[in-house]
Design a protein around this motif. Sequence first.
Motif, PDB file in Angstrom:
ATOM      1  N   TRP A 115     -24.827  30.427 -24.173  1.00  0.00           N
ATOM      2  CA  TRP A 115     -24.775  29.981 -22.780  1.00  0.00           C
ATOM      3  C   TRP A 115     -24.348  31.149 -21.882  1.00  0.00           C
ATOM      4  CZ3 TRP A 115     -26.899  25.524 -21.461  1.00  0.00           C
ATOM      5  CH2 TRP A 115     -26.969  24.490 -22.397  1.00  0.00           C
ATOM      6  N   ARG A 116     -25.056  32.264 -22.035  1.00  0.00           N
ATOM      7  CA  ARG A 116     -24.768  33.465 -21.258  1.00  0.00           C
ATOM      8  C   ARG A 116     -26.089  34.140 -20.889  1.00  0.00           C
ATOM      9  NH1 ARG A 116     -19.697  35.164 -21.167  1.00  0.00           N
ATOM     10  NH2 ARG A 116     -20.326  37.302 -20.704  1.00  0.00           N
ATOM     11  N   PRO A 117     -26.175  34.783 -19.730  1.00  0.00           N
ATOM     12  CA  PRO A 117     -27.421  35.434 -19.317  1.00  0.00           C
ATOM     13  C   PRO A 117     -27.669  36.743 -20.057  1.00  0.00           C
ATOM     14  CG  PRO A 117     -25.740  35.699 -17.636  1.00  0.00           C
ATOM     15  CD  PRO A 117     -25.155  34.801 -18.672  1.00  0.00           C
ATOM     16  N   TYR A 118     -28.952  37.117 -20.108  1.00  0.00           N
ATOM     17  CA  TYR A 118     -29.340  38.390 -20.698  1.00  0.00           C
ATOM     18  C   TYR A 118     -30.469  38.996 -19.875  1.00  0.00           C
ATOM     19  CZ  TYR A 118     -33.445  35.943 -22.623  1.00  0.00           C
ATOM     20  OH  TYR A 118     -34.618  35.225 -22.765  1.00  0.00           O
ATOM     21  N   ASP A 161     -14.318  30.141 -24.289  1.00  0.00           N
ATOM     22  CA  ASP A 161     -13.014  30.380 -24.908  1.00  0.00           C
ATOM     23  C   ASP A 161     -12.991  31.731 -25.615  1.00  0.00           C
ATOM     24  OD1 ASP A 161     -10.364  29.607 -25.597  1.00  0.00           O
ATOM     25  OD2 ASP A 161     -11.057  29.034 -27.591  1.00  0.00           O
ATOM     26  N   GLU A 162     -14.112  32.087 -26.263  1.00  0.00           N
ATOM     27  CA  GLU A 162     -14.172  33.313 -27.052  1.00  0.00           C
ATOM     28  C   GLU A 162     -14.541  34.541 -26.218  1.00  0.00           C
ATOM     29  OE1 GLU A 162     -15.565  31.203 -31.265  1.00  0.00           O
ATOM     30  OE2 GLU A 162     -16.995  32.353 -30.070  1.00  0.00           O
ATOM     31  N   CYS A 163     -15.393  34.353 -25.214  1.00  0.00           N
ATOM     32  CA  CYS A 163     -15.938  35.498 -24.461  1.00  0.00           C
ATOM     33  C   CYS A 163     -15.404  35.604 -23.035  1.00  0.00           C
ATOM     34  CB  CYS A 163     -17.459  35.415 -24.420  1.00  0.00           C
ATOM     35  SG  CYS A 163     -18.237  35.346 -26.055  1.00  0.00           S
ATOM     36  N   GLY A 164     -14.727  34.579 -22.559  1.00  0.00           N
ATOM     37  CA  GLY A 164     -14.162  34.623 -21.223  1.00  0.00           C
ATOM     38  C   GLY A 164     -14.889  33.797 -20.192  1.00  0.00           C
ATOM     39  N   SER A 193     -13.986  19.259 -22.616  1.00  0.00           N
ATOM     40  CA  SER A 193     -12.872  19.982 -22.007  1.00  0.00           C
ATOM     41  C   SER A 193     -11.543  19.587 -22.645  1.00  0.00           C
ATOM     42  CB  SER A 193     -12.834  19.728 -20.500  1.00  0.00           C
ATOM     43  OG  SER A 193     -12.438  18.402 -20.208  1.00  0.00           O
ATOM     44  N   GLU A 194     -11.460  18.371 -23.149  1.00  0.00           N
ATOM     45  CA  GLU A 194     -10.232  17.941 -23.811  1.00  0.00           C
ATOM     46  C   GLU A 194     -10.002  18.687 -25.117  1.00  0.00           C
ATOM     47  OE1 GLU A 194     -10.695  13.755 -24.210  1.00  0.00           O
ATOM     48  OE2 GLU A 194     -10.365  13.321 -22.078  1.00  0.00           O
ATOM     49  N   GLU A 195     -11.082  19.163 -25.733  1.00  0.00           N
ATOM     50  CA  GLU A 195     -10.951  19.917 -26.982  1.00  0.00           C
ATOM     51  C   GLU A 195     -10.599  21.383 -26.720  1.00  0.00           C
ATOM     52  OE1 GLU A 195     -14.229  19.499 -29.635  1.00  0.00           O
ATOM     53  OE2 GLU A 195     -14.603  17.408 -29.054  1.00  0.00           O
ATOM     54  N   TYR A 196     -10.805  21.833 -25.488  1.00  0.00           N
ATOM     55  CA  TYR A 196     -10.510  23.219 -25.125  1.00  0.00           C
ATOM     56  C   TYR A 196      -9.615  23.228 -23.888  1.00  0.00           C
ATOM     57  CZ  TYR A 196     -14.226  24.513 -28.369  1.00  0.00           C
ATOM     58  OH  TYR A 196     -14.993  24.677 -29.500  1.00  0.00           O
ATOM     59  N   PRO A 197      -8.349  22.863 -24.059  1.00  0.00           N
ATOM     60  CA  PRO A 197      -7.456  22.739 -22.897  1.00  0.00           C
ATOM     61  C   PRO A 197      -7.206  24.052 -22.161  1.00  0.00           C
ATOM     62  CG  PRO A 197      -6.230  22.587 -24.967  1.00  0.00           C
ATOM     63  CD  PRO A 197      -7.681  22.544 -25.329  1.00  0.00           C
ATOM     64  N   ASP A 198      -7.458  25.195 -22.819  1.00  0.00           N
ATOM     65  CA  ASP A 198      -7.229  26.482 -22.177  1.00  0.00           C
ATOM     66  C   ASP A 198      -8.447  26.977 -21.387  1.00  0.00           C
ATOM     67  OD1 ASP A 198      -4.665  26.627 -23.239  1.00  0.00           O
ATOM     68  OD2 ASP A 198      -5.348  27.632 -25.069  1.00  0.00           O
ATOM     69  N   VAL A 199      -9.545  26.228 -21.463  1.00  0.00           N
ATOM     70  CA  VAL A 199     -10.767  26.613 -20.758  1.00  0.00           C
ATOM     71  C   VAL A 199     -10.905  25.749 -19.501  1.00  0.00           C
ATOM     72  CG1 VAL A 199     -13.285  26.779 -20.855  1.00  0.00           C
ATOM     73  CG2 VAL A 199     -11.918  27.343 -22.879  1.00  0.00           C
ATOM     74  N   SER A 200     -10.837  26.380 -18.362  1.00  0.00           N
ATOM     75  CA  SER A 200     -11.065  25.652 -17.113  1.00  0.00           C
ATOM     76  C   SER A 200     -12.561  25.660 -16.804  1.00  0.00           C
ATOM     77  CB  SER A 200     -10.284  26.285 -15.965  1.00  0.00           C
ATOM     78  OG  SER A 200     -10.698  27.626 -15.774  1.00  0.00           O
ATOM     79  N   PHE A 201     -13.015  24.701 -16.010  1.00  0.00           N
ATOM     80  CA  PHE A 201     -14.424  24.675 -15.632  1.00  0.00           C
ATOM     81  C   PHE A 201     -14.543  24.235 -14.179  1.00  0.00           C
ATOM     82  CE2 PHE A 201     -13.719  20.283 -16.853  1.00  0.00           C
ATOM     83  CZ  PHE A 201     -14.481  19.556 -15.953  1.00  0.00           C
ATOM     84  N   LYS A 202     -15.673  24.602 -13.571  1.00  0.00           N
ATOM     85  CA  LYS A 202     -15.947  24.162 -12.217  1.00  0.00           C
ATOM     86  C   LYS A 202     -17.446  23.992 -12.047  1.00  0.00           C
ATOM     87  CE  LYS A 202     -16.161  28.778 -10.081  1.00  0.00           C
ATOM     88  NZ  LYS A 202     -15.623  29.629  -8.994  1.00  0.00           N
TER      89      LYS A 202
END
Length: 322
Positions: A115-118, A161-164, A193-202
């Motif tokens: 889920w990242r551009p290339y 979570d892994e790449c920022g 999002s509940e499984e990754y509490p340290d990852v914020s989203f918008k």
Amino acid sequence: IFDHYCEYFDRKSDNTDLIQWHYHALSLTNDAHRAGSVYLNSDHIYQILSRGIIDRSWFPSVFRAGHNTQRPDSHFFLEQWIPFDFSNTSFETSEAVNAASTSRFGDWRRASKLWRPYNPSHDDYQVEGNCRRYITRCLSVDDWEYSIRLEDVGEAFKQADECGASILSFTHHDFRDMAPDVAKMRDMIHRCSEEYPDVSFKYSTAVDAMRAVANVGDVEAIGLSVNLEKNGSSARLVVEAANDIFGPQPYLALKTKSGEYLWQNFDFDASNKWSYAFDMDNILIEQIAEIGVASNTITGLTEVVNLVPETLEQKTNVLNNG
């Protein structure tokens, strides 16, 4: 339709929507319900963009392919003008419905499932290379071939979570009411999002998402300077850019006094400087009712300049400058 959505956005208070570009290639039969795969076998694509520039002072910086279909001609077309491409529908083929050829429509089997551009390769839009534009993944909600799953959403959170950072992008293109499927997506996002509490989203526009994840740099104005130098029945249009544009040249749109909309190539004068000659070998300036010049930056900022040859009156519209 364009005006309807502009009026709707003006009534909203959150300013979180954009009108960008989704294009279906014409079939050989010209039946709008059929799926073509060639962009440059007709003037249709140039009519759309030229009319957008001339009539609405608008030009897209984001694209998603109709039927998810790209080929070399569309790949090279986008490389000239459009920096952000949300056409990658790569998914696990074991989940796909075996309908027609696997490469007949949107062939993204070799593309990244991240889920990242290339940046794509010159000869193959599905693999990484040194081309200009950014392609990112975008999956359908309840499509006939594949539907985005909870696991796919979870992968977006894991990669962030892994790449920022990551871009979770999804599309809905049908006659159905979109509201239930949007609610379905929101539910999957909140569950993951509940499984990754340290990852914020918008929730974000396509332009802002690419700017945040693709590391395209600071947003700078293009600073287009458009001048028409008349000499009797001939004239020379000179365009300069204060900063680098995306692609080799701006898009040049012309509207004739007889009501035709045309696209033309520029001549290349110098770095960030282009020109176009109106003369008896091509078209005379007396035949032109309006000129439009549009360009993007690598950050998705769009600048459109409209010029009326008879009066030299011009106006500039800058999009996505927030």
